[in-house]
Design a protein around this motif. Structure first.
Motif, PDB file in Angstrom:
ATOM      1  N   CYS A  82      30.147  11.976  19.761  1.00  0.00           N
ATOM      2  CA  CYS A  82      30.225  13.368  20.201  1.00  0.00           C
ATOM      3  C   CYS A  82      31.245  13.507  21.325  1.00  0.00           C
ATOM      4  CB  CYS A  82      28.866  13.887  20.644  1.00  0.00           C
ATOM      5  SG  CYS A  82      28.122  13.005  22.043  1.00  0.00           S
ATOM      6  N   SER A  83      31.636  14.734  21.592  1.00  0.00           N
ATOM      7  CA  SER A  83      32.601  15.035  22.652  1.00  0.00           C
ATOM      8  C   SER A  83      32.248  16.391  23.250  1.00  0.00           C
ATOM      9  CB  SER A  83      34.020  15.092  22.091  1.00  0.00           C
ATOM     10  OG  SER A  83      34.952  15.528  23.071  1.00  0.00           O
ATOM     11  N   ASN A  84      32.546  16.568  24.535  1.00  0.00           N
ATOM     12  CA  ASN A  84      32.420  17.917  25.074  1.00  0.00           C
ATOM     13  C   ASN A  84      33.740  18.662  24.861  1.00  0.00           C
ATOM     14  OD1 ASN A  84      33.954  16.725  27.089  1.00  0.00           O
ATOM     15  ND2 ASN A  84      32.517  17.141  28.738  1.00  0.00           N
ATOM     16  N   ALA A  85      33.789  19.926  25.274  1.00  0.00           N
ATOM     17  CA  ALA A  85      34.952  20.766  24.975  1.00  0.00           C
ATOM     18  C   ALA A  85      35.104  21.844  26.037  1.00  0.00           C
ATOM     19  CB  ALA A  85      34.788  21.400  23.595  1.00  0.00           C
ATOM     20  N   SER A  86      36.240  22.519  26.009  1.00  0.00           N
ATOM     21  CA  SER A  86      36.479  23.594  26.979  1.00  0.00           C
ATOM     22  C   SER A  86      35.601  24.803  26.660  1.00  0.00           C
ATOM     23  CB  SER A  86      37.954  23.988  26.987  1.00  0.00           C
ATOM     24  OG  SER A  86      38.380  24.357  25.694  1.00  0.00           O
ATOM     25  N   LEU A  87      35.455  25.694  27.625  1.00  0.00           N
ATOM     26  CA  LEU A  87      34.439  26.743  27.574  1.00  0.00           C
ATOM     27  C   LEU A  87      34.700  27.803  26.506  1.00  0.00           C
ATOM     28  CD1 LEU A  87      34.056  27.409  31.409  1.00  0.00           C
ATOM     29  CD2 LEU A  87      32.853  25.736  29.991  1.00  0.00           C
TER      30      LEU A  87
END
Length: 340
Positions: A139-144
């Motif tokens: 998984c990865s986070n991302a910009s808003l």
């Protein structure tokens, strides 16, 4: 118009284009592998079309041309990868290989990557892991882009996650998904066509569900499953962003608003060596039975039989191997121009 280019030739072209932005041959090759696989799977929004935007961010200083990527082993089966603001697919490849190495030794391998950027779709990483016999959660986070459940300001990203399970006798299981009901690209398409959208896709700037794509684009995406999807998006950000030591929630830099600033994204890789659990014959039998139960389900629409996640993408992959990888004229022109 779309051209079909043989995989090896297209990969070489992509490597040359990436090198023109200052990447080393090795870094360009690892990046190109992920982007070409994305196009082979039919995930064109996250494939070689990204070379231009990645390159622009390199030129603006948001992505480093020659990063000093470091691996720190913090346990028998756990590591941290400092991406040093490198191009995302490179950080992803290095993290994946480190997780594989640990899983071969300990049965499982967990890698927390920080100081990275957009690393493409996750399906190619799960596919590469499955080819080596590893089940995966990545998984990865991302910009808003998403407001918290009940809120009216974006605080979290449309974070992707994926699961992969190898099948030595056939296609692996690959589920790759982001956590919004619909991508912003679909909303933009609806606006261009003058069409409305389901009011379950997004809200306006006040946090109210809307069927107007223009209001949706100025508002926020809605997470899948309402409050459950919101919670799942937070869990991804905790593993990929907070625990990795990278940015999370509002600390993540916006690609579009601050292209010259590193995004500081984080990724999480968890790999399991399925060969520690049983023989390839054992796994093949169980995976084929698993898929068979699903395929034998009577379909509500005879023209749309029940499938297993990943089958559509892998069918496209085989077609790309046989007929060439589909690439739009615009993307191909950019690659050729940079390669020259």
């Amino acid at each position: 118009m779309v051209d079909r280019i043989e995989q090896t030739r297209l990969t070489a072209l992509a490597v040359s284009a990436l090198q023109s932005y200052g990447l080393s041959p090795s870094h360009a090759e690892q990046t190109a592998e992920i982007l070409v696989l994305a196009d082979m799977f039919g995930l064109h929004t996250h494939g070689l079309s990204r070379v231009q935007s990645y390159g622009e961010r390199i030129e603006l200083g948001g992505v480093k041309r020659d990063p000093d990527i470091r691996i720190e082993e913090v346990g028998l089966a756990m590591s941290r990868v400092d991406g040093d603001d490198a191009i995302g697919p490179l950080v992803g490849q290095i993290s994946l290989r480190q997780a594989m190495q640990q899983a071969r030794h300990a049965g499982v391998g967990a890698v927390f990557a920080r100081a990275s950027n957009h690393f493409g779709p996750i399906a190619p990483y799960c596919y590469l892991a499955a080819q080596e016999g590893f089940a995966s959660f990545i998984c990865s986070n991302a910009s808003l882009t998403i407001a918290p459940w009940g809120g009216k300001e974006s605080r979290l990203g449309n974070s992707p996650l994926a699961f992969g399970v190898p099948n030595p006798g056939g296609d692996p299981f690959i589920l790759d998904m982001a956590l919004s009901v619909a991508a912003r690209a679909k909303i933009r398409q609806a606006m261009q066509k003058g069409e409305s959208i389901p009011d379950t896709w997004a809200t306006d700037i006040e946090g109210r569900p809307t069927s107007d794509p223009a209001r949706a684009l100025s508002g926020f995406l809605l997470a899948i499953g309402g409050h459950k999807g919101y919670g799942l998006a937070l869990a991804v950000d905790l593993f990929a962003g907070l625990l990795s030591g990278s940015s999370y929630l509002t600390h993540v830099k916006s690609w579009s608003d601050e292209p010259g600033e590193p995004s500081k994204l984080g990724h999480f890789f968890l790999l399991i060596d399925t060969r520690k659990l049983g023989s390839t014959e054992w796994l093949t039998e169980r995976m084929q039975d698993f898929a068979g139960i699903l395929h034998d389900t009577p379909a509500s629409d005879p023209d749309r039989p029940v499938i297993v996640p990943g089958e559509i993408e892998l069918d496209r992959y085989r077609q790309a191997l046989a007929e060439g990888v589909p690439v739009s004229e615009q993307v191909l022109a950019h690659l050729q121009s940079r390669a020259r």
